[in-house]
Scaffold this motif. Sequence first.
Motif, PDB file in Angstrom:
ATOM      1  N   ALA A  16       2.495   1.625  -3.453  1.00 23.76           N
ATOM      2  CA  ALA A  16       1.493   2.067  -4.426  1.00 23.76           C
ATOM      3  C   ALA A  16       1.196   3.549  -4.249  1.00 23.76           C
ATOM      4  CB  ALA A  16       0.215   1.243  -4.288  1.00 23.76           C
ATOM      5  N   ASN A  17       1.084   4.001  -3.007  1.00 24.59           N
ATOM      6  CA  ASN A  17       0.820   5.419  -2.740  1.00 24.59           C
ATOM      7  C   ASN A  17       1.973   6.302  -3.208  1.00 24.59           C
ATOM      8  OD1 ASN A  17      -1.705   4.965  -1.641  1.00 24.59           O
ATOM      9  ND2 ASN A  17      -0.940   4.840   0.455  1.00 24.59           N
ATOM     10  N   VAL A  25       0.844  -1.196   0.000  1.00 23.96           N
ATOM     11  CA  VAL A  25       0.000   0.000   0.000  1.00 23.96           C
ATOM     12  C   VAL A  25       0.878   1.243   0.000  1.00 23.96           C
ATOM     13  CG1 VAL A  25      -1.655   1.337   1.356  1.00 23.96           C
ATOM     14  CG2 VAL A  25      -1.991  -1.119   1.048  1.00 23.96           C
ATOM     15  N   PHE A  59       1.947   6.606  -6.966  1.00 23.52           N
ATOM     16  CA  PHE A  59       0.846   7.464  -7.393  1.00 23.52           C
ATOM     17  C   PHE A  59       1.171   8.927  -7.108  1.00 23.52           C
ATOM     18  CE2 PHE A  59      -3.294   9.495  -7.340  1.00 23.52           C
ATOM     19  CZ  PHE A  59      -3.811   9.016  -8.541  1.00 23.52           C
ATOM     20  N   ASN A 117      -8.678  -9.358  -8.823  1.00 21.24           N
ATOM     21  CA  ASN A 117     -10.036  -8.964  -8.415  1.00 21.24           C
ATOM     22  C   ASN A 117     -11.008  -9.086  -9.561  1.00 21.24           C
ATOM     23  OD1 ASN A 117      -9.166  -8.449  -5.857  1.00 21.24           O
ATOM     24  ND2 ASN A 117      -8.752  -6.304  -6.264  1.00 21.24           N
ATOM     25  N   SER A 132      -5.474  -8.940 -13.209  1.00 22.16           N
ATOM     26  CA  SER A 132      -5.857  -8.516 -11.881  1.00 22.16           C
ATOM     27  C   SER A 132      -6.572  -9.646 -11.144  1.00 22.16           C
ATOM     28  CB  SER A 132      -6.791  -7.306 -11.967  1.00 22.16           C
ATOM     29  OG  SER A 132      -7.240  -6.938 -10.674  1.00 22.16           O
ATOM     30  N   PRO A 136      -1.172   4.412 -11.122  1.00 22.56           N
ATOM     31  CA  PRO A 136      -1.977   3.674 -10.136  1.00 22.56           C
ATOM     32  C   PRO A 136      -1.563   2.213  -9.948  1.00 22.56           C
ATOM     33  CG  PRO A 136      -3.161   3.791 -12.194  1.00 22.56           C
ATOM     34  CD  PRO A 136      -1.882   4.584 -12.390  1.00 22.56           C
ATOM     35  N   ARG A 137      -1.834   1.702  -8.747  1.00 22.15           N
ATOM     36  CA  ARG A 137      -1.741   0.281  -8.399  1.00 22.15           C
ATOM     37  C   ARG A 137      -0.381  -0.369  -8.670  1.00 22.15           C
ATOM     38  NH1 ARG A 137      -6.875   0.714 -11.075  1.00 22.15           N
ATOM     39  NH2 ARG A 137      -5.933  -0.262 -12.866  1.00 22.15           N
ATOM     40  N   VAL A 138       0.711   0.331  -8.413  1.00 22.43           N
ATOM     41  CA  VAL A 138       2.044  -0.240  -8.565  1.00 22.43           C
ATOM     42  C   VAL A 138       2.436  -0.890  -7.242  1.00 22.43           C
ATOM     43  CG1 VAL A 138       4.484   0.269  -8.912  1.00 22.43           C
ATOM     44  CG2 VAL A 138       2.764   1.444 -10.281  1.00 22.43           C
ATOM     45  N   LEU A 139       2.850  -2.148  -7.284  1.00 24.79           N
ATOM     46  CA  LEU A 139       3.290  -2.837  -6.073  1.00 24.79           C
ATOM     47  C   LEU A 139       4.803  -2.847  -5.961  1.00 24.79           C
ATOM     48  CD1 LEU A 139       0.865  -5.860  -5.987  1.00 24.79           C
ATOM     49  CD2 LEU A 139       0.660  -3.660  -4.832  1.00 24.79           C
TER      50      LEU A 139
END
Length: 83
Positions: free
Chosen positions: A56-57, A53, A60, A83, A81, A66-69
């Motif tokens: 990712a933040n 998290v 961004f 999800n 994904s 967005p949504r980079v780990l």
Amino acid sequence: MEMCYATGGHLSSIADFMGVSISSASRTVKNVSEVIASLREQYINMPMAEEAVSTANKFFQIASFPRVLECIDGTHIRIQSPN
């Protein structure tokens, strides 16, 4: 183990560069890839949920990406994904 690197013609390029047959290049690429994959637990560490998290933040905030780990040498890798 099925592999694909860069382009469909990678084996021809490797074989030509090294002066070997395409089948020899194929065996060599397969063997080297399996050895690299066998070392994954020693060299690849997936982040814990909190770290993911935070990462990712940060991505961004820096680039509105967005949504980079994690990143590997600045390479983008598309994944399906979960999800």
